[in-house]
Design a protein around this motif. Structure first.
Motif, mmCIF file in Angstrom:
data_model
loop_
_atom_site.group_PDB
_atom_site.id
_atom_site.type_symbol
_atom_site.label_atom_id
_atom_site.label_comp_id
_atom_site.label_asym_id
_atom_site.label_seq_id
_atom_site.Cartn_x
_atom_site.Cartn_y
_atom_site.Cartn_z
ATOM 1 N N HIS A 73 15.324 46.584 -70.097
ATOM 2 C CA HIS A 73 16.376 46.539 -71.336
ATOM 3 C C HIS A 73 17.185 45.693 -71.287
ATOM 4 O O HIS A 73 18.056 45.281 -72.322
ATOM 5 N N SER A 74 17.794 45.063 -70.073
ATOM 6 C CA SER A 74 19.077 44.201 -70.082
ATOM 7 C C SER A 74 18.880 42.844 -70.464
ATOM 8 O O SER A 74 17.829 42.318 -70.312
ATOM 9 N N GLN A 75 19.964 42.438 -70.946
ATOM 10 C CA GLN A 75 20.242 40.951 -71.306
ATOM 11 C C GLN A 75 21.590 40.568 -71.454
ATOM 12 O O GLN A 75 22.582 41.352 -71.523
ATOM 13 N N LYS A 100 24.734 42.558 -73.355
ATOM 14 C CA LYS A 100 24.243 43.787 -73.751
ATOM 15 C C LYS A 100 25.342 44.789 -72.950
ATOM 16 O O LYS A 100 25.446 44.329 -71.700
ATOM 17 N N ARG A 101 25.625 45.981 -73.395
ATOM 18 C CA ARG A 101 26.273 46.994 -72.578
ATOM 19 C C ARG A 101 25.328 47.874 -72.151
ATOM 20 O O ARG A 101 24.105 48.278 -72.600
ATOM 21 N N ALA A 102 25.907 48.685 -71.191
ATOM 22 C CA ALA A 102 25.187 49.549 -70.316
ATOM 23 C C ALA A 102 26.159 50.633 -69.948
ATOM 24 O O ALA A 102 27.148 50.447 -69.724
ATOM 25 N N GLU A 114 32.405 50.845 -70.278
ATOM 26 C CA GLU A 114 30.739 50.467 -69.968
ATOM 27 C C GLU A 114 30.758 49.117 -69.393
ATOM 28 O O GLU A 114 31.997 48.529 -68.827
ATOM 29 N N ILE A 151 29.132 45.164 -69.063
ATOM 30 C CA ILE A 151 28.457 44.245 -69.906
ATOM 31 C C ILE A 151 27.786 43.247 -69.029
ATOM 32 O O ILE A 151 28.444 42.610 -68.198
ATOM 33 N N TYR A 152 26.556 42.776 -69.448
ATOM 34 C CA TYR A 152 25.745 41.960 -68.650
ATOM 35 C C TYR A 152 26.249 40.589 -68.937
ATOM 36 O O TYR A 152 26.286 40.083 -70.156
ATOM 37 N N HIS A 203 21.502 40.972 -61.746
ATOM 38 C CA HIS A 203 22.443 40.880 -62.706
ATOM 39 C C HIS A 203 24.031 40.857 -62.230
ATOM 40 O O HIS A 203 24.224 41.074 -61.170
#
Length: 250
Positions: free
Chosen positions: A123-125, A128-130, A107, A109-110, A99
């Motif tokens: 769940h990552s893509q 998407k935020r984490a 946050e 962002i990927y 990643h």
């Protein structure tokens, strides 16, 4: 849709189509609204620097906020393109998911994800935020932000529990951030997703500021302490190479 937001975005689109801008009357005619409504929308957009008024012609045109936003976007895109060869190298060595993330409004962002050759469900893509407090990339970025900014993020976002391993106190998190900064990398063992373990390292820009982070993610059963110890030198080497590509001299 929210009408006021829709109308504001329509105004931005119309104004951007002509270099010298538009007057209130022209905009009112195009949007079929009264002048007072148009003026209130323009005033709000101007307050946030998305629209500005030419003092001589009284017409409205795009504000300089767009240069600021586009500059930030271009920085992210540059990081992505400069990092890609090194990320591919890391993927080929580890065989795991890679990643690349950037920090935005408390946050991560990927902005890039390489799937690796091993099976892994996450769940990552891209896009998407984490959260930051329970991801290796997030903690690595937090470790290199000013303390007052970290406290502000925690005040807004809190420390929600995602798994049994999530850090949920400020004291424990700050102790972890000190450790990450000292050793040059961070880890996360099932703090965000059950069964997933990650290791991450920071990327710095030409001003010496934290710009992004790279992680290797895999199932905990494969990401043993021995494997993580072997990976840390490689991921630090990769992020240092990317940092140098961005002009970092540290």
């Amino acid at each position: 849709m929210i009408k006021s937001v829709d109308r504001a975005l329509q105004i931005i689109t119309i104004v951007s189509s002509r270099k010298d801008g538009f007057g209130v009357t022209e905009l009112a005619e195009q949007l079929e609204l009264n002048k007072s409504s148009i003026f209130r929308l323009l005033s709000t957009l101007a307050a946030h620097n998305f629209i500005e008024q030419d003092l001589e012609t009284k017409k409205y045109r795009l504000g300089y906020k767009y240069l600021e936003l586009s500059s930030k976007l271009l920085d992210s895109i540059d990081i992505r393109s400069e990092a890609k060869p090194f990320l591919k190298e890391l993927e080929s060595i580890t065989k795991e998911v890679i990643h690349l993330v950037v920090y935005d409004q408390g946050e991560v962002i990927y902005i890039e994800k390489l799937e690796g050759s091993e099976t892994l469900r996450t769940h990552s893509q891209v896009g998407k935020r984490a959260p930051m407090h329970c991801t290796s990339v997030g903690k690595v970025i937090l470790a290199h932000l000013p303390e007052n900014e970290v406290l502000s993020i925690l005040e807004r976002k809190g420390l929600p529990k995602h798994t049994e391993n999530t850090i949920v106190t400020k004291e424990d998190l700050f102790a972890e951030l000190v450790k990450i900064k000292e050793q040059g990398y961070g880890t996360e063992i099932e703090e965000n997703e059950p069964g997933i373990t990650c290791i991450a390292a920071p990327i710095f820009n030409n001003r010496g500021e934290i710009a992004a982070a790279v992680s290797v993610s895999g199932p905990t059963i494969r990401m043993s302490s021995t494997i993580m110890n072997e990976m840390k030198d490689k991921i630090i080497e990769v992020t240092q190479s990317i940092s140098r590509r961005l002009g970092y001299l540290g």
